[in-house]
Enzyme design. Structure first.
Site, PDB file in Angstrom:
ATOM      1  N   ASP A 276       0.916  -1.118   0.105  1.00 60.95           N
ATOM      2  CA  ASP A 276      -0.045   0.081  -0.032  1.00 60.95           C
ATOM      3  C   ASP A 276       0.935   1.192   0.084  1.00 60.95           C
ATOM      4  O   ASP A 276       1.706   1.528   0.977  1.00 60.95           O
ATOM      5  CB  ASP A 276      -0.855   0.162   1.362  1.00 60.95           C
ATOM      6  CG  ASP A 276      -1.799  -1.148   1.387  1.00 60.95           C
ATOM      7  OD1 ASP A 276      -2.296  -1.283   0.329  1.00 60.95           O
ATOM      8  OD2 ASP A 276      -2.396  -1.446   2.231  1.00 60.95           O
TER       9      ASP A 276
ATOM     10  N   ASP B 287     -13.716  -3.890  -1.719  1.00 58.34           N
ATOM     11  CA  ASP B 287     -13.511  -3.845  -0.046  1.00 58.34           C
ATOM     12  C   ASP B 287     -14.852  -3.913   0.614  1.00 58.34           C
ATOM     13  O   ASP B 287     -15.950  -3.047   0.228  1.00 58.34           O
ATOM     14  CB  ASP B 287     -13.006  -2.327   0.163  1.00 58.34           C
ATOM     15  CG  ASP B 287     -11.617  -1.943  -0.511  1.00 58.34           C
ATOM     16  OD1 ASP B 287     -11.051  -3.094  -0.485  1.00 58.34           O
ATOM     17  OD2 ASP B 287     -11.357  -0.859  -0.526  1.00 58.34           O
TER      18      ASP B 287
END
Length: 250
Positions: A11, A130
């Site tokens: 990330d 998500d």
């Protein structure tokens, strides 16, 4: 049968690797290029690189950083963050990415999935989902987990497959960064309801978590970040242990 894949995730925020818990409280986890090189040496099957604030800040993924990382790798490399057009994808694939991941842009414009699949082939189009469990239902979130949508996770996964996504990257926001194990319930539900590969993400903390997600769901990949970034578990060690458990690991 598809062999199972171990996939570290980087990330990226402001050019550095970060990691948080439940998508919040981000801390520095190191240089993405150095981590990418390390993971290839350790035996990672693929890498995922997500520019996690690109959508929120309405800017494009760092093409130059993608080029720099791709130079160091021979394993497949997926890039996501701020991708919303055919041209965005073209630039990233030219920069060295093997696959691209779309999330918020796909929710806002589902036709993007089929447009990209038609242009570049479904094999390089990953739809990232998500998901969070709220009021007895699984809901899709966008904008780095900051915005709940009206889409139910299972419905959206089926729609993504219908639109010719090649793969689903399924992240449990409830499990993210907790190291309490993958969310087996939602991973099992989605992986048994569609016919494209599923990468499970969110919650990996121990070797048994990977064993469980591969034995109890149809996920073909397991993604993790902090346990690899901070040296809590080596990829070589993990893969050897899983092979000893008779799992078909690459």
């Amino acid at each position: 049968m598809l062999k199972k894949r171990i996939i570290p995730c980087l990330d990226i925020k402001d050019g550095t690797t970060v990691k948080g818990v439940n998508f919040e409280g981000l801390v520095d986890a190191g240089n993405p290029i150095e981590l990418a090189k390390r993971y290839e040496i350790e035996g990672a099957d693929e890498l995922v690189f997500l520019d996690i604030t690109a959508t929120i800040e309405e800017r494009k993924t760092f093409v130059e950083l993608v080029k720099d990382i791709a130079k160091e790798l021979s394993i497949p490399f997926t890039v996501g963050g701020g991708i919303s057009t055919v041209e965005d994808v073209r630039k990233l694939l030219e920069a060295g990415a093997d696959k691209i991941s779309i999330n918020s842009s796909a929710v806002k414009n589902p036709k993007l999935i089929s447009d990209l699949s038609k242009e570049f082939g479904s094999q390089c189009i990953v739809v990232a989902i998500d998901t969070r469990f709220i009021n007895d239902c699984d809901w899709v979130f966008i904008k780095g987990g900051r915005e709940q949508t009206s889409l139910k996770t299972l419905d959206w996964a089926k729609k993504a497959e219908e639109l010719r996504a090649g793969e689903i990257l399924l992240t449990s926001m409830d499990g993210d960064g907790t190291k309490k194990g993958f969310d087996l319930r939602i991973t099992k539900l989605i992986s048994e309801s569609i016919n494209i590969p599923i990468i499970a993400s969110g919650g990996a903390g121990k070797i048994i978590d990977f064993e469980d997600v591969f034995n109890q769901t149809k996920a073909t990949g397991a993604l993790a970040a902090s346990i690899f970034h901070f040296g809590e578990l080596g990829i070589n060690q993990l893969k050897e242990e899983l092979k000893l458990k008779k799992l078909a690991i690459r």
